[in-house]
Design a protein around this motif. Structure first.
Motif, PDB file in Angstrom:
ATOM      1  N   LEU A  76       0.806  -1.226   0.000  1.00 27.78           N
ATOM      2  CA  LEU A  76       0.000   0.000   0.000  1.00 27.78           C
ATOM      3  C   LEU A  76       0.838   1.274   0.000  1.00 27.78           C
ATOM      4  CD1 LEU A  76      -2.615  -1.077   2.690  1.00 27.78           C
ATOM      5  CD2 LEU A  76      -2.916  -1.075   0.198  1.00 27.78           C
ATOM      6  N   ASN A  77       2.158   1.137   0.131  1.00 25.11           N
ATOM      7  CA  ASN A  77       3.045   2.285   0.251  1.00 25.11           C
ATOM      8  C   ASN A  77       3.988   2.400  -0.925  1.00 25.11           C
ATOM      9  OD1 ASN A  77       2.953   3.553   3.185  1.00 25.11           O
ATOM     10  ND2 ASN A  77       2.507   1.375   3.348  1.00 25.11           N
ATOM     11  N   SER A  78       4.291   3.641  -1.284  1.00 22.75           N
ATOM     12  CA  SER A  78       5.296   3.922  -2.300  1.00 22.75           C
ATOM     13  C   SER A  78       6.231   4.984  -1.767  1.00 22.75           C
ATOM     14  CB  SER A  78       4.655   4.426  -3.595  1.00 22.75           C
ATOM     15  OG  SER A  78       3.882   3.418  -4.194  1.00 22.75           O
ATOM     16  N   SER A  79       7.465   4.876  -2.136  1.00 26.35           N
ATOM     17  CA  SER A  79       8.465   5.874  -1.775  1.00 26.35           C
ATOM     18  C   SER A  79       8.391   7.034  -2.754  1.00 26.35           C
ATOM     19  CB  SER A  79       9.856   5.232  -1.844  1.00 26.35           C
ATOM     20  OG  SER A  79      10.860   6.204  -1.870  1.00 26.35           O
ATOM     21  N   PRO A  80       8.716   8.255  -2.315  1.00 27.96           N
ATOM     22  CA  PRO A  80       8.812   9.360  -3.272  1.00 27.96           C
ATOM     23  C   PRO A  80       9.799   9.051  -4.407  1.00 27.96           C
ATOM     24  CG  PRO A  80       8.866  10.211  -1.037  1.00 27.96           C
ATOM     25  CD  PRO A  80       8.940   8.711  -0.943  1.00 27.96           C
ATOM     26  N   LEU A  81      10.771   8.171  -4.141  1.00 24.88           N
ATOM     27  CA  LEU A  81      11.713   7.770  -5.188  1.00 24.88           C
ATOM     28  C   LEU A  81      11.001   7.023  -6.313  1.00 24.88           C
ATOM     29  CD1 LEU A  81      14.676   6.500  -2.944  1.00 24.88           C
ATOM     30  CD2 LEU A  81      14.499   8.701  -4.149  1.00 24.88           C
ATOM     31  N   GLU A  82       9.895   6.361  -5.989  1.00 25.97           N
ATOM     32  CA  GLU A  82       9.107   5.625  -6.987  1.00 25.97           C
ATOM     33  C   GLU A  82       8.044   6.492  -7.648  1.00 25.97           C
ATOM     34  OE1 GLU A  82       9.223   1.351  -4.646  1.00 25.97           O
ATOM     35  OE2 GLU A  82       7.684   2.812  -4.126  1.00 25.97           O
ATOM     36  N   LEU A  83       7.868   7.712  -7.137  1.00 25.15           N
ATOM     37  CA  LEU A  83       6.821   8.611  -7.619  1.00 25.15           C
ATOM     38  C   LEU A  83       7.404   9.895  -8.217  1.00 25.15           C
ATOM     39  CD1 LEU A  83       4.413   8.284  -4.545  1.00 25.15           C
ATOM     40  CD2 LEU A  83       4.212   7.108  -6.750  1.00 25.15           C
ATOM     41  N   ASP A  84       8.569   9.782  -8.819  1.00 24.27           N
ATOM     42  CA  ASP A  84       9.251  10.944  -9.405  1.00 24.27           C
ATOM     43  C   ASP A  84       9.381  12.096  -8.416  1.00 24.27           C
ATOM     44  OD1 ASP A  84       9.608   9.696 -11.913  1.00 24.27           O
ATOM     45  OD2 ASP A  84       7.571  10.248 -12.507  1.00 24.27           O
ATOM     46  N   GLY A  85       9.625  11.781  -7.145  1.00 27.61           N
ATOM     47  CA  GLY A  85       9.846  12.794  -6.120  1.00 27.61           C
ATOM     48  C   GLY A  85       8.593  13.375  -5.500  1.00 27.61           C
ATOM     49  N   GLN A  86       7.428  12.946  -5.961  1.00 27.79           N
ATOM     50  CA  GLN A  86       6.174  13.472  -5.410  1.00 27.79           C
ATOM     51  C   GLN A  86       5.864  12.813  -4.072  1.00 27.79           C
ATOM     52  OE1 GLN A  86       4.127  16.005  -6.766  1.00 27.79           O
ATOM     53  NE2 GLN A  86       6.048  16.249  -7.864  1.00 27.79           N
ATOM     54  N   ASN A  87       5.166  13.543  -3.215  1.00 24.52           N
ATOM     55  CA  ASN A  87       4.714  13.041  -1.917  1.00 24.52           C
ATOM     56  C   ASN A  87       3.197  13.119  -1.885  1.00 24.52           C
ATOM     57  OD1 ASN A  87       6.965  12.921   0.541  1.00 24.52           O
ATOM     58  ND2 ASN A  87       7.644  14.007  -1.280  1.00 24.52           N
ATOM     59  N   THR A  88       2.588  12.219  -1.149  1.00 29.32           N
ATOM     60  CA  THR A  88       1.140  12.269  -0.966  1.00 29.32           C
ATOM     61  C   THR A  88       0.775  12.754   0.424  1.00 29.32           C
ATOM     62  OG1 THR A  88       1.060   9.963  -0.284  1.00 29.32           O
ATOM     63  CG2 THR A  88       0.773  10.421  -2.642  1.00 29.32           C
ATOM     64  N   ALA A  89       1.784  12.956   1.269  1.00 29.09           N
ATOM     65  CA  ALA A  89       1.573  13.474   2.621  1.00 29.09           C
ATOM     66  C   ALA A  89       2.890  14.071   3.101  1.00 29.09           C
ATOM     67  CB  ALA A  89       1.127  12.359   3.566  1.00 29.09           C
ATOM     68  N   SER A  90       2.813  14.838   4.174  1.00 23.40           N
ATOM     69  CA  SER A  90       4.031  15.375   4.776  1.00 23.40           C
ATOM     70  C   SER A  90       3.877  15.357   6.293  1.00 23.40           C
ATOM     71  CB  SER A  90       4.310  16.796   4.282  1.00 23.40           C
ATOM     72  OG  SER A  90       3.322  17.698   4.747  1.00 23.40           O
ATOM     73  N   ILE A  91       4.990  15.511   6.963  1.00 21.14           N
ATOM     74  CA  ILE A  91       4.998  15.536   8.420  1.00 21.14           C
ATOM     75  C   ILE A  91       5.283  16.962   8.861  1.00 21.14           C
ATOM     76  CG2 ILE A  91       6.234  14.754  10.483  1.00 21.14           C
ATOM     77  CD1 ILE A  91       6.803  12.162   8.900  1.00 21.14           C
ATOM     78  N   PHE A  92       4.500  17.465   9.818  1.00 18.23           N
ATOM     79  CA  PHE A  92       4.789  18.750  10.451  1.00 18.23           C
ATOM     80  C   PHE A  92       5.194  18.461  11.887  1.00 18.23           C
ATOM     81  CE2 PHE A  92       3.831  22.397  13.098  1.00 18.23           C
ATOM     82  CZ  PHE A  92       4.498  23.398  12.414  1.00 18.23           C
TER      83      PHE A  92
END
Length: 163
Positions: A76-92
Motif C-alpha cells: 500500500l506504500n510507495s516511496s517518493p523515489l518511486e513517484l518521481d519525487g512526489q509526496n502524498t503526505a508530509s509531516i509537520f
C-alpha cells in the motif's frame, strides 16, 4: 454532562507517523544526524536490515520500516523515489528553535524546498526533503497552543479561547 479532557502533551493524541524507507538503516542514522532524532527502539529483521524502528524528538515520535512489497501494508506504500519525487503526505513537527533546526538539517544534507520564514499565521518554519525524498515541515507554530486550550467535548475537539 460533557466529557472534557485537556491535552497538555502532543503525545496524548497517539498519532504517530509511519514512513517506509528503501534503506532503513541509513535513514535512521540520517534522521538522527540531520533532524536530531534519537533511537527509541530498533528491531532487526531475521533476514538482515531493520524490521521496525521508533525514533523520538522531545515528545514526538516517528516509526520507520523497510520499504518492500512482501506484506500487505508494504503493497500500500510507495516511496517518493518511486513517484518521481512526489509526496502524498508530509509531516509537520513543532520545534522550539526553527533557525537552529534549519541549520542542522542543511548541515545534514536535507534538501530545502521552502526556505525558512516567519509565517503570517504565527511561528517560523521551513520545509525540506529527507535522503529519500519524504517531505518534512519544521516550525515553531504549535496548533495546540495560542491563548487557549483544546478540549474534547462529546467526542469533538474544541479550542477554547481564554479571556
Amino acid at each position: 454532562m460533557a466529557l472534557s479532557i485537556v491535552f497538555s502533551w502532543v503525545a496524548n493524541l497517539k498519532i504517530v507517523p509511519s514512513i517506509r524507507y528503501n534503506d532503513c538503516e541509513e535513514a535512521i542514522e540520517w534522521l538522527c544526524s540531520a533532524f536530531g532524532f534519537k533511537k527509541h527502539l530498533v528491531v532487526p529483521s531475521e533476514a538482515g536490515g531493520i524490521l521496525h524502528a521508533q525514533l523520538v524528538y522531545e515528545d514526538c515520535m516517528v516509526m520507520l520500516g523497510k520499504a518492500h512489497e512482501g506484506d500487505e501494508f508494504g503493497k500500500l506504500n510507495s516511496s517518493p523515489l518511486e513517484l518521481d519525487g512526489q509526496n502524498t503526505a508530509s509531516i509537520f513537527m513543532v520545534v522550539e528553535d526553527a533557525d537552529s533546526h534549519y541549520k542542522k538539517a542543511i548541515e545534514g544534507g536535507a534538501e530545502i524546498v521552502l526556505d525558512i520564514k516567519d509565517e503570517e499565521y504565527g511561528g517560523r518554519g521551513y520545509t525540506c526533503k529527507d535522503l529519500e525524498g519524504h517531505l518534512w515541515n519544521f516550525g515553531t507554530y504549535n496548533p495546540w497552543s495560542g491563548g487557549g486550550k483544546t478540549e474534547i467535548e462529546n467526542g469533538q475537539m474544541i479550542h477554547k479561547e481564554e479571556n
